[in-house]
Design a protein around this motif. Sequence first.
Motif, PDB file in Angstrom:
ATOM      1  N   LYS A  39       0.829  -1.210   0.000  1.00 35.61           N
ATOM      2  CA  LYS A  39       0.000   0.000   0.000  1.00 35.61           C
ATOM      3  C   LYS A  39       0.862   1.258   0.000  1.00 35.61           C
ATOM      4  O   LYS A  39       0.462   2.286  -0.536  1.00 35.61           O
ATOM      5  CB  LYS A  39      -0.945   0.004   1.202  1.00 35.61           C
ATOM      6  N   THR A  43       1.159   1.925  -6.457  1.00 42.46           N
ATOM      7  CA  THR A  43      -0.075   2.664  -6.706  1.00 42.46           C
ATOM      8  C   THR A  43      -0.991   1.810  -7.572  1.00 42.46           C
ATOM      9  O   THR A  43      -0.645   0.700  -7.960  1.00 42.46           O
ATOM     10  CB  THR A  43       0.222   3.994  -7.432  1.00 42.46           C
ATOM     11  N   LYS A  45      -3.550  -0.674  -9.042  1.00 36.40           N
ATOM     12  CA  LYS A  45      -4.058  -1.992  -8.673  1.00 36.40           C
ATOM     13  C   LYS A  45      -2.999  -2.901  -8.055  1.00 36.40           C
ATOM     14  O   LYS A  45      -3.303  -4.027  -7.656  1.00 36.40           O
ATOM     15  CB  LYS A  45      -4.662  -2.669  -9.892  1.00 36.40           C
ATOM     16  N   PRO A  47      -1.321  -2.914  -5.104  1.00 34.95           N
ATOM     17  CA  PRO A  47      -1.552  -3.429  -3.748  1.00 34.95           C
ATOM     18  C   PRO A  47      -2.547  -4.589  -3.721  1.00 34.95           C
ATOM     19  O   PRO A  47      -2.345  -5.572  -3.009  1.00 34.95           O
ATOM     20  CB  PRO A  47      -2.084  -2.208  -2.988  1.00 34.95           C
ATOM     21  N   LEU A  48      -3.601  -4.490  -4.532  1.00 32.12           N
ATOM     22  CA  LEU A  48      -4.575  -5.582  -4.598  1.00 32.12           C
ATOM     23  C   LEU A  48      -3.962  -6.815  -5.252  1.00 32.12           C
ATOM     24  O   LEU A  48      -4.202  -7.943  -4.808  1.00 32.12           O
ATOM     25  CB  LEU A  48      -5.822  -5.146  -5.367  1.00 32.12           C
ATOM     26  N   ALA A  49      -3.141  -6.618  -6.274  1.00 36.03           N
ATOM     27  CA  ALA A  49      -2.480  -7.759  -6.932  1.00 36.03           C
ATOM     28  C   ALA A  49      -1.566  -8.489  -5.953  1.00 36.03           C
ATOM     29  O   ALA A  49      -1.531  -9.722  -5.926  1.00 36.03           O
ATOM     30  CB  ALA A  49      -1.688  -7.279  -8.143  1.00 36.03           C
ATOM     31  N   GLN A  51      -1.927  -8.518  -2.693  1.00 35.27           N
ATOM     32  CA  GLN A  51      -2.816  -9.192  -1.746  1.00 35.27           C
ATOM     33  C   GLN A  51      -3.350 -10.496  -2.332  1.00 35.27           C
ATOM     34  O   GLN A  51      -3.383 -11.521  -1.653  1.00 35.27           O
ATOM     35  CB  GLN A  51      -3.975  -8.281  -1.368  1.00 35.27           C
ATOM     36  N   GLU A  52      -3.738 -10.472  -3.583  1.00 35.82           N
ATOM     37  CA  GLU A  52      -4.241 -11.692  -4.215  1.00 35.82           C
ATOM     38  C   GLU A  52      -3.138 -12.747  -4.332  1.00 35.82           C
ATOM     39  O   GLU A  52      -3.379 -13.934  -4.146  1.00 35.82           O
ATOM     40  CB  GLU A  52      -4.828 -11.368  -5.588  1.00 35.82           C
ATOM     41  N   GLU A  57      -3.552  -9.421   3.119  1.00 34.25           N
ATOM     42  CA  GLU A  57      -2.871  -8.133   3.035  1.00 34.25           C
ATOM     43  C   GLU A  57      -1.493  -8.264   3.676  1.00 34.25           C
ATOM     44  O   GLU A  57      -1.371  -8.733   4.812  1.00 34.25           O
ATOM     45  CB  GLU A  57      -3.662  -7.047   3.766  1.00 34.25           C
TER      46      GLU A  57
END
Length: 111
Positions: A39, A43, A45, A47-49, A51-52, A57
């Motif tokens: 995070k 910047t 997507k 952080p979500l990538a 996490q996935e 997280e």
Amino acid sequence: MIGAQADDATLDGPCPVQGDAHVQAVVSYYGIYDLRTPKKSFTGKMPLAVQEFLGVEAESAPTLGVKVSPLLHVSKAMPPTLLLHGVEDTIIPIAQARTMKTALAAQRAAV
């Protein structure tokens, strides 16, 4: 990561290759080397990538973030390493490659 921690069996399942399967060289193209604080580091997507990829997280699982960050496993035992990264990359910041280069140089690994 496999270049930094080829002998860590907890990072992957058993290798079907018979004989010597050690990494001889690493060529990293726009690599991500530090996954501890996506995070803060990325910047869009990314952080979500991350996490996935991790399944959680990274900020809430600091031990996992350390375990999967090649930057934190640099050693003299690493094979020769070539880092390729564009200075105008808008997805993976150039700071990732620069920090890895510094860590490799500090360990006298090939850069």
